[in-house]
Each structure stands twice: as structure tokens, then as C-alpha cells.
Scaffold this motif. Structure first.
Motif, short mmCIF file in Angstrom:
data_model
loop_
_atom_site.label_atom_id
_atom_site.label_comp_id
_atom_site.label_asym_id
_atom_site.label_seq_id
_atom_site.Cartn_x
_atom_site.Cartn_y
_atom_site.Cartn_z
N PHE A 294 0.88 -1.21 -0.16
CA PHE A 294 -0.10 -0.14 0.04
C PHE A 294 0.80 1.31 -0.16
N ASN A 295 1.98 1.09 1.03
CA ASN A 295 2.69 2.29 0.99
C ASN A 295 3.76 2.71 -0.29
N MET A 296 3.98 1.49 -0.85
CA MET A 296 4.78 1.55 -2.17
C MET A 296 4.22 2.06 -3.27
N TYR A 297 2.80 1.64 -3.60
CA TYR A 297 2.05 2.35 -4.52
C TYR A 297 1.83 3.69 -4.28
N LEU A 298 1.47 4.24 -3.06
CA LEU A 298 1.02 5.58 -2.82
C LEU A 298 2.09 6.31 -3.03
N ASN A 299 3.30 5.90 -2.57
CA ASN A 299 4.79 6.59 -2.57
C ASN A 299 4.98 6.96 -4.04
N MET A 300 4.83 5.84 -4.99
CA MET A 300 5.03 6.04 -6.35
C MET A 300 4.18 6.99 -6.96
N PHE A 301 3.00 7.00 -6.49
CA PHE A 301 1.81 8.04 -7.12
C PHE A 301 2.61 9.69 -6.66
N LYS A 302 2.88 9.60 -5.26
CA LYS A 302 3.14 10.91 -4.77
C LYS A 302 4.57 11.35 -5.51
N ASN A 303 5.28 10.47 -5.92
CA ASN A 303 6.80 10.88 -6.33
C ASN A 303 6.47 10.93 -7.79
N LYS A 304 5.36 10.45 -8.58
CA LYS A 304 5.06 10.44 -9.86
C LYS A 304 5.83 9.77 -10.74
N GLU A 305 6.15 8.51 -9.82
CA GLU A 305 6.93 7.77 -10.64
C GLU A 305 6.03 6.74 -11.62
N MET A 306 4.76 6.84 -11.49
CA MET A 306 3.85 6.12 -12.15
C MET A 306 3.65 6.53 -13.68
N GLU A 307 3.89 7.72 -13.79
CA GLU A 307 3.65 8.53 -15.05
C GLU A 307 4.61 8.12 -16.04
#
Length: 307
Positions: A294-307
Motif C-alpha cells: 500500500f505504501n509502495m504504490y502511494l509513494n510511487m503516485f506521490k513521487n510521480k513515478e507511475m507516469e
């Protein structure tokens, strides 16, 4: 004018109509519908690629990098599309394979579409008179008996009556009631065994527990992101709240927070059932993995690594 030499057939992707016509699939994103169709297309090549498990069931290998390329999409959208298909329950099942590429077990929903389009016996009976219905049933029974007799004469089948010596025959068409000790009955398993979280001796399977927890954690994170995509501050606040409750409160209270969030985000009830099926030892493993993912994916979203 186009002649035969100028024409080259175009290889097309078959997309089940049910994805767009049946109400239960309408909520799927276009990305998920196309991805499912691509997976279904790959299933045709299971034999030549030897994509069969130990039970002979077909599966598909589809690396995430290829999904991103084929869909011309982002990692986030691909992950979310996979979670959508899984959450439907009757389309795609993902199995992790000890560090190797995930296996995707695909159900062909177009088969159900064909079945639904066929007329059933009940439909037919409702269209005729009672006399005609009785005549139809008599002919069906007669035909069925002729087929069984023919198969028996040719040695393809042999019907044994329960309790008879070997070679005895079934009397009056009554089937045996004993299905044998090897018949699988989920009701004989406790919730942990049913989910393969432990064996019959009670030994925990950490990997199986973590696999389901990981999927739930990812599904939960995507649900929060979809709900609050335009409010990253609230997403971060939820992440921090999750971590605080996990560290400071009891497992039961944290599970209540997880369940409430899952219901609000519209996650599959099956994930909640899996979480509650865990005993105390399994629950520690499950919740630890869930929070981590849960933390990993929300951190990825926060850091815009998913874009």
C-alpha cells in the motif's frame, strides 16, 4: 480496382461483445477491456509455448513491459487494468511464480455469451402446449437411452450399480450416491486451508499469504488514488493514518480501518474475506505485506513515478 494480389489480410484482435453489452462489465475501463482481449488472444498460443501447469491448465505469460508497450500506456494504468480484471472474479487470476513472470489464468467470457444466447429447455417448454411438452420430453428421454445403450454396446462406458459385484448393472436408472473419498469438497477445509495459507498440519505458507496481501494492498492503493486523484494531500494523509494505526493500534482496529477504506473505494469483498480468514500468525504476515505494498504504490503516485 483492388485485385487479389493487392489485398493483404489484416490480423485483427477479437474483442468479446460481452465487455460492452453486459452490465457487469460496463464499469471496466477501456484499457482493461483491451488488455483482457490481448490476454485472450495470447491464450491461443499456450500449447506451442507450453504454458500448462502441473494440472494441465492453460495460462498466459505477459510481462508488464509488453503490456505497457502494446497498450501504449503507463505502468500505473496497466497495473490498475490488471487489478480491475482480477476484481471481476470470473475473468483473470494472477499467480506469482517464485520470481519468474506472473502466470495469468484467463476465463473466456465469450463462451458464457454464447451459452446465454442459446435457447434452454425451459425456454422451449414455455413456448409449447403441455401435450407438446410431454411429447418432447418423451423423445428426449428415448434418445438419451439409445445413446447410452449404443455407448455401452461399443464398450465406451460401463454403468456399475453401487453395492453390486464388479460387472453388475445399474437398476431402474438410479445413479450411485457414493462419489468416493477423493471428491474435493471445499466445506471440508477450514478458511486457511481453502486459501492455501496453511497445510493440513497447520504449517503457514508465507508466500501464499503475502501474495494475496500484496494484491489487496495494490488494489486498495489504486482505489484510494482513483477516488482522490486530484487531491494528493489527502492521499498522503490517508497513507500516514494507515501507518499510524498499524504501528500504534491493535490488529483488529487496523483491519477495521482497512475494511472501511476498501468498502468506500469499492474493492472486491473477497479481499476482506481473505484478510479475516487469517489466524493470528497469518494475520501478522498478511497485514505487514499489505501495508508495505500500500505504501509502495502511494509513494510511487506521490513521487510521480507511475507516469
Amino acid at each position: 480496382m483492388v485485385n487479389n494480389q493487392d489485398y493483404m489480410p489484416v490480423e485483427c484482435l477479437l474483442v468479446p461483445k460481452a465487455l460492452f453489452k453486459e452490465e457487469r462489465y460496463c464499469s471496466l475501463s477501456t484499457t482493461a477491456k483491451v488488455l483482457y482481449s490481448l490476454m485472450l488472444d495470447r491464450l491461443k498460443y499456450a500449447a506451442q509455448n507450453r504454458w500448462f501447469d502441473q494440472k494441465g491448465k492453460r495460462y498466459v505469460i505477459y510481462p508488464k513491459s509488453e503490456m505497457i508497450r502494446d497498450l501504449n500506456s503507463t505502468r500505473y494504468r496497466v497495473d490498475y487494468a490488471v487489478s480491475e480484471l482480477e476484481s471481476m472474479g470470473n475473468m483473470v487470476r494472477v499467480v506469482k511464480d517464485n520470481g519468474r513472470p506472473n502466470r495469468f489464468y484467463i476465463n473466456d467470457i465469450s463462451k458464457y455469451e454464447e451459452e446465454n444466447a442459446m435457447m434452454t429447455i425451459k425456454d422451449l417448454m414455455e413456448m409449447v402446449t403441455s401435450e407438446e411438452a410431454e411429447e418432447i420430453m418423451d423423445k428426449m428421454v428415448e434418445t438419451a437411452r439409445e445413446i447410452v445403450d449404443d455407448l455401452m454396446k461399443k464398450g465406451y462406458i460401463e454403468i456399475i450399480r453401487e453395492g453390486c459385484p464388479e460387472g453388475g448393472h445399474l437398476e431402474d436408472g438410479v445413479p450411485p450416491t457414493d462419489l468416493g473419498e477423493d471428491e474435493f469438497n471445499p466445506e471440508n477445509l477450514n478458511p486457511m486451508e481453502f486459501r492455501c495459507y496453511c497445510d493440513e498440519d497447520g504449517n503457514l505458507d508465507d508466500e501464499a499469504i503475502e501474495d494475496d496481501a500484496s494484491e489487496f494492498g495494490m488494489d486498495l492503493a489504486f482505489g484510494v488514488i482513483e477516488l482522490l486523484e486530484n487531491d494528493p494531500d489527502r492521499i498522503e494523509a490517508i497513507r500516514q493514518y494507515f501507518n499510524r494505526v498499524y504501528k500504534m493500534e491493535s490488529m483488529k482496529k487496523f483491519m477495521a480501518v482497512v475494511e472501511t477504506t476498501a468498502v468506500i473505494c469499492g474493492n472486491s469483498p473477497e479481499w476482506i474475506e481473505d484478510m479475516h480468514a487469517c489466524n493470528k500468525g497469518a494475520r501478522r504476515i498478511y497485514l505487514k505485506e499489505l501495508v508495505s505494498v500500500f505504501n509502495m504504490y502511494l509513494n510511487m503516485f506521490k513521487n510521480k513515478e507511475m507516469e
